[in-house]
Design a protein around this motif. Structure first.
Motif, mmCIF file in Angstrom:
data_model
loop_
_atom_site.group_PDB
_atom_site.id
_atom_site.type_symbol
_atom_site.label_atom_id
_atom_site.label_comp_id
_atom_site.label_asym_id
_atom_site.label_seq_id
_atom_site.Cartn_x
_atom_site.Cartn_y
_atom_site.Cartn_z
ATOM 1 N N ARG A 137 0.848 -1.212 0.000
ATOM 2 C CA ARG A 137 0.000 0.000 0.000
ATOM 3 C C ARG A 137 0.871 1.246 0.000
ATOM 4 N N GLU A 138 1.904 1.265 0.824
ATOM 5 C CA GLU A 138 2.767 2.445 0.930
ATOM 6 C C GLU A 138 3.508 2.716 -0.380
ATOM 7 N N SER A 139 4.047 1.679 -1.006
ATOM 8 C CA SER A 139 4.793 1.906 -2.249
ATOM 9 C C SER A 139 3.857 2.265 -3.401
ATOM 10 N N ALA A 140 2.633 1.726 -3.403
ATOM 11 C CA ALA A 140 1.661 2.089 -4.437
ATOM 12 C C ALA A 140 1.259 3.559 -4.311
ATOM 13 N N VAL A 141 1.057 4.021 -3.075
ATOM 14 C CA VAL A 141 0.728 5.440 -2.849
ATOM 15 C C VAL A 141 1.870 6.325 -3.354
ATOM 16 N N LEU A 142 3.115 5.938 -3.078
ATOM 17 C CA LEU A 142 4.268 6.704 -3.574
ATOM 18 C C LEU A 142 4.310 6.731 -5.098
ATOM 19 N N LYS A 143 4.010 5.605 -5.734
ATOM 20 C CA LYS A 143 4.026 5.529 -7.199
ATOM 21 C C LYS A 143 2.959 6.444 -7.797
ATOM 22 N N VAL A 144 1.781 6.442 -7.187
ATOM 23 C CA VAL A 144 0.686 7.292 -7.676
ATOM 24 C C VAL A 144 1.053 8.765 -7.538
ATOM 25 N N ARG A 145 1.610 9.149 -6.394
ATOM 26 C CA ARG A 145 1.972 10.562 -6.194
ATOM 27 C C ARG A 145 3.087 10.979 -7.135
ATOM 28 N N ALA A 146 4.054 10.102 -7.396
ATOM 29 C CA ALA A 146 5.126 10.433 -8.343
ATOM 30 C C ALA A 146 4.542 10.665 -9.737
ATOM 31 N N ALA A 147 3.575 9.848 -10.131
ATOM 32 C CA ALA A 147 2.932 10.036 -11.441
ATOM 33 C C ALA A 147 2.171 11.358 -11.480
ATOM 34 N N GLU A 148 1.423 11.657 -10.429
ATOM 35 C CA GLU A 148 0.689 12.923 -10.370
ATOM 36 C C GLU A 148 1.641 14.109 -10.499
ATOM 37 N N ASP A 149 2.721 14.081 -9.735
ATOM 38 C CA ASP A 149 3.680 15.184 -9.774
ATOM 39 C C ASP A 149 4.277 15.358 -11.168
ATOM 40 N N ALA A 150 4.628 14.251 -11.810
ATOM 41 C CA ALA A 150 5.203 14.339 -13.157
ATOM 42 C C ALA A 150 4.191 14.932 -14.133
ATOM 43 N N TRP A 151 2.963 14.444 -14.102
ATOM 44 C CA TRP A 151 1.944 14.959 -15.023
ATOM 45 C C TRP A 151 1.677 16.438 -14.769
ATOM 46 N N ASN A 152 1.701 16.875 -13.512
ATOM 47 C CA ASN A 152 1.478 18.295 -13.219
ATOM 48 C C ASN A 152 2.624 19.181 -13.703
ATOM 49 N N SER A 153 3.762 18.595 -14.044
ATOM 50 C CA SER A 153 4.855 19.385 -14.637
ATOM 51 C C SER A 153 4.514 19.804 -16.062
ATOM 52 N N ARG A 154 3.600 19.068 -16.680
ATOM 53 C CA ARG A 154 3.225 19.286 -18.087
ATOM 54 C C ARG A 154 4.435 19.176 -19.010
ATOM 55 N N ASP A 155 5.381 18.337 -18.663
ATOM 56 C CA ASP A 155 6.592 18.110 -19.460
ATOM 57 C C ASP A 155 6.508 16.706 -20.065
ATOM 58 N N PRO A 156 6.090 16.588 -21.336
ATOM 59 C CA PRO A 156 5.886 15.275 -21.945
ATOM 60 C C PRO A 156 7.119 14.374 -21.901
ATOM 61 N N GLU A 157 8.295 14.939 -22.078
ATOM 62 C CA GLU A 157 9.512 14.116 -22.065
ATOM 63 C C GLU A 157 9.799 13.585 -20.662
ATOM 64 N N ARG A 158 9.588 14.394 -19.654
ATOM 65 C CA ARG A 158 9.763 13.926 -18.267
ATOM 66 C C ARG A 158 8.772 12.814 -17.962
ATOM 67 N N VAL A 159 7.513 13.026 -18.318
ATOM 68 C CA VAL A 159 6.474 12.025 -18.048
ATOM 69 C C VAL A 159 6.805 10.711 -18.756
ATOM 70 N N ALA A 160 7.244 10.782 -20.003
ATOM 71 C CA ALA A 160 7.496 9.576 -20.799
ATOM 72 C C ALA A 160 8.595 8.697 -20.210
#
Length: 159
Positions: free
Chosen positions: A16-39
Motif C-alpha cells: 500500500r505504501e509503495s503504491a501510494v508513492l508511485k501514484v503521487r510520483a505520477a501525479e507530480d510528473a503529469w502536473n509538470s506538463r513536461d511530456p519528455e519527463r512524463v514519458a
C-alpha cells in the motif's frame, strides 16, 4: 541495462505504501506538463489506451501529451490510489483545465501494469469531461507544479 530503461522505484511487488508513492510520483510528473519527463516513467514500448487513442512507445506518448497540453491550458491533476496488486495499480483521478476559454473538470480511472524495473508497460485510461464555471474550480495551486503536500486529494470528493 539501457539508460532508456533506468529503474523507477518503488518497484513491484507493491505494498500500500509503495503504491501510494508511485501514484503521487505520477501525479507530480503529469502536473509538470513536461511530456519528455512524463514519458521516462514508461517502458520504451509502453502501450497506452487514452480515451479513444491507442499509442505505443515513448515517441508516441510524447506526441500525445504534447498535443494534450497545448490544447488543455492551466492543467492541474489529482490522482488517488484505488487498488493494487503485485505489479498493477488502479487509480481514480480528476483534473481541471481550460480549453478555448471554457473550464472543464475531467473524471477518470486508469489501470497500470509495471515491468520489474518499475517502469509502466501498460496504461489504460477512461475519461469523462464536464464543463464547469471558473468559480467551480477545485484545484487552485500555482502551476505547472506539483500539488502542495497540504493540498487535499480526492478523499471525500463526490462529483
Amino acid at each position: 541495462m539501457s539508460t532508456l530503461e533506468t529503474p523507477r522505484p518503488p518497484l513491484p511487488p507493491f505494498t500500500r505504501e509503495s503504491a501510494v508513492l508511485k501514484v503521487r510520483a505520477a501525479e507530480d510528473a503529469w502536473n509538470s506538463r513536461d511530456p519528455e519527463r512524463v514519458a521516462l516513467a514508461y517502458t520504451t514500448d509502453s502501450a497506452w489506451r487514452n480515451r479513444d487513442s491507442f499509442v505505443t512507445g515513448r515517441p508516441a506518448i510524447i506526441a500525445l501529451l504534447s498535443a494534450k497540453w497545448s490544447r488543455e491550458q492551466d492543467y492541474r491533476l489529482v490522482k488517488d490510489l484505488w487498488a493494487f496488486t503485485d505489479n498493477r495499480i488502479a487509480v481514480r483521478f480528476q483534473y481541471e483545465c481550460r480549453i478555448a476559454g471554457q473550464w472543464y473538470r475531467s473524471y477518470g480511472n486508469e489501470q497500470w501494469e509495471f515491468a520489474e524495473n518499475g517502469l509502466m508497460r501498460r496504461r489504460e485510461a477512461s475519461v469523462n469531461d464536464l464543463a464547469i464555471a471558473e468559480g467551480e474550480r477545485r484545484f487552485l495551486w500555482d502551476a505547472p507544479a506539483p500539488r502542495p503536500q497540504a493540498y487535499p486529494g480526492l478523499a471525500g470528493v463526490n462529483g
